[in-house]
Design an enzyme around this catalytic site. Sequence first.
Site: not given
Lengths: 699, 123
Positions: A290-292
């Site tokens: 995801g966004s990490t």
Amino acid sequence: MNEASVTLSAVRRRVMAMFFVIILAVLALIGRLAWLQIVRSDELYAAAWEQWNRSVPARSPRGTIYDCEGRMLAGSTTVDTIAAIPAQVKDPNRTAELLAPLLDLPESELLERLTMDRSSIYLKRKVSPEISRKIRKLDLPGIVFTPEGQRYYPNGTLASQLLGFVGMDEGLAGLERYYEKYLQGKEGYLLFPTDNLGRQIPHEVKRFVPPKEGMDLHLTIDETIQYIVERELARAMIEFQPKQALAIAADPHTGAILAAASKPDYDPLNYEAGSDYWSLPPVTSSYEPGSTFKLVTLCAAVEEGLYNEKEQFYCSGSVNVAGRKINCWTAGRGHGSITYLEAVESSCNPAFINLGERLGKEKLFGYIRAFGYGQRSGIDYPGESEGLIFDLEQVGPVELATSSFGQGISATPLQQLMAVSAIANGGNLMKPYLVEKICNIDGEMVYERKPEIVRQVISRSTAAKVTWLMENVAIRGSAMNAAIEGYRIAAKTGTAQKVGPGGGYIPGEYIVSLIGFLPAEDPQIVLYVAVDGATRGVQWGSQIGAPIFKRIMTDVLNYLQVPPSESKALPEAKPVKVPDLCGLTVDEAAARLETAGLMLRLVGEGQYIVNQTPKSGASVPRQTQIVVYLSDSENTSGGISLPDLRGFTMKEAGEVLNWLGLYLQAEGSGVAVKQEPSPGTPVEPGEAVKVIFDAPLER
Amino acid sequence: MSPQPAPEPRYQPAGKPLQQKKHRRVGLKRKLFLLLLGCFLLGLVIIAQYSSMVALNYRLSQAETRLKELDAEYRQLEQEAAQLSSLSRIELIARTELGMREPESGQLMVLTASRERASSMGE
């Protein structure tokens, strides 16, 4: 002829006869000796060995495992194994009857063993000292005791997945298995012949087989940090009731792992009961980050000179890539016209897709590989996962776009941790490790691990720039709820949809995460936390990952005595106004709070928010929890369904109950672990609710 | 007529005067007695040494057993000490016996200062 006189020839004959008799006797004796010593040697030696010899076992326990401060995490002690010599058992029936309840074995099975035609047989291995004492008191003939090494873990379940466990004779999981050849000791013996009383016969030949002592492992793990991490993960399990919560922390400058855990876990002394939790998910599990993962795209773009934080970007809420519509996480609303700095702060998907397109697949995937994704890090732990990234020839425009913001690939928490460590330490990808040194029984070091740089991935200036951008995410962006007063923090949240067995996303199931390091100006520790499948609360990294990260880091910084950052570098702590959340759905309310620096706490069941505290318009400090009451209807008057208070602090539980017109009857301290009446019970205003508070960690 | 064969020589033990024999027998008996006495004394010494070694060996065996017991006890105590100092137990005692609890928000204040100010204060 004189009778007394004997002729010389007669004497000779007699002497010769005697000589032959003696020769025959000697030959017979030599023959017999040869028969015994050569032909039947092995058989007789084996039969007599135990009668002649006695052995004193020399100490050879399994090596001890210590943390980085020399505190014991796993040790060995000696316990008795109960064995029987069937020939010496006088009353097998009575013996079996007496031993069955003590050894927790069926009487018939014991009787069968006690009457076997064998020289000796184990009845039960490694019994507790108490059981051994009771059996010794019975003084049963033919029952003997043999000492054996027994593993113990003084901290119970602490770091169980990391340490692993030991079966009857060898390490079967975790570090106990990986370092088996170092940890395992070999029993030594002092052998000597004995008399009928078992006493050593003087002047007889002794044989000493020296023991091979197991070596001691000194880990990079810090017991206190591990404890703090596990305590907060256990609290998250109560608070958000997910399938799993995990965390891993490292020293970004060396790659030394300071803590790694997940919940649920297992008790290493009762490992059969927890077979689903034997592995260490931060190392052995991979999933969509995801966004990490956007940090990798960001690093690549900054390094290649393709990122300008002042440049404008328009987010309409979705972007069309090769005929496929890819949404921003804002569910169609879009961020509107923003700068690239704001795009990072608000984690805008279309902006990162744009950065990915600028880089092109060769460069982006070159950086992804350089950061260590899609390959094992080489950590000293069994079963490490390598994750999954696209082969370059598989990458089309859609794959490039989704990979830019962390979808369509899978990574382990460890890979993410080491990638962010590279940002924290100035651009070097470090090789992670768990064992710092190995010492022999005399304390002499036989192996020492030195920090190892795998490669320099980005320049020092790029690392500094990305750190600054991550700081902004924690000041104004989605990681605001992870901010710790007095410290500069660099962080990034992530919310990833879970992929089902068929390859598609599972609706409503997310893995929320947060990764960051502190203090941003001189990183001491980098931490990744993730919660898989939370069933309570809002499944966003800012709402679940951030508070866990903050609680862990607050205690860790205090423990490590990291001084606060310089005051002039710290963001001003302005109070924020509470928005009106009534009438909104949970997702709408969460989106409104995402960049406001407030946290949402759900009470009750239902689709809509019907009440909130503090009320809208109130001025509150950042990270204040806005407690909202959910219902399917607008009207909440009349009977109230008692909310689930587990995971709340005493203050929070008091506030919620007060708000519902109920009274708190508190017991203990810590977080709510039990309540009476149980959640969902209809209650009338004015009733008292008993809540038991405790430290969340299991004992 | 053939000549008569010479008669076979007969075995005749050499004869000694009786007086001389008696005298020699007494000397032999004395020597034999002294030899037996020496052997006996030597035997006594060997037996005493053997017995002493058996006793020492028995004590050694007892000491070895005791060492084993002490080693087991040491390990048991080491285990207890590690368990008693476990952080979860300390937290339990802090909460239940000492009544300690986590500070609420607002009860903690972080004091920050610039490095220059901190160093000048140090001076």
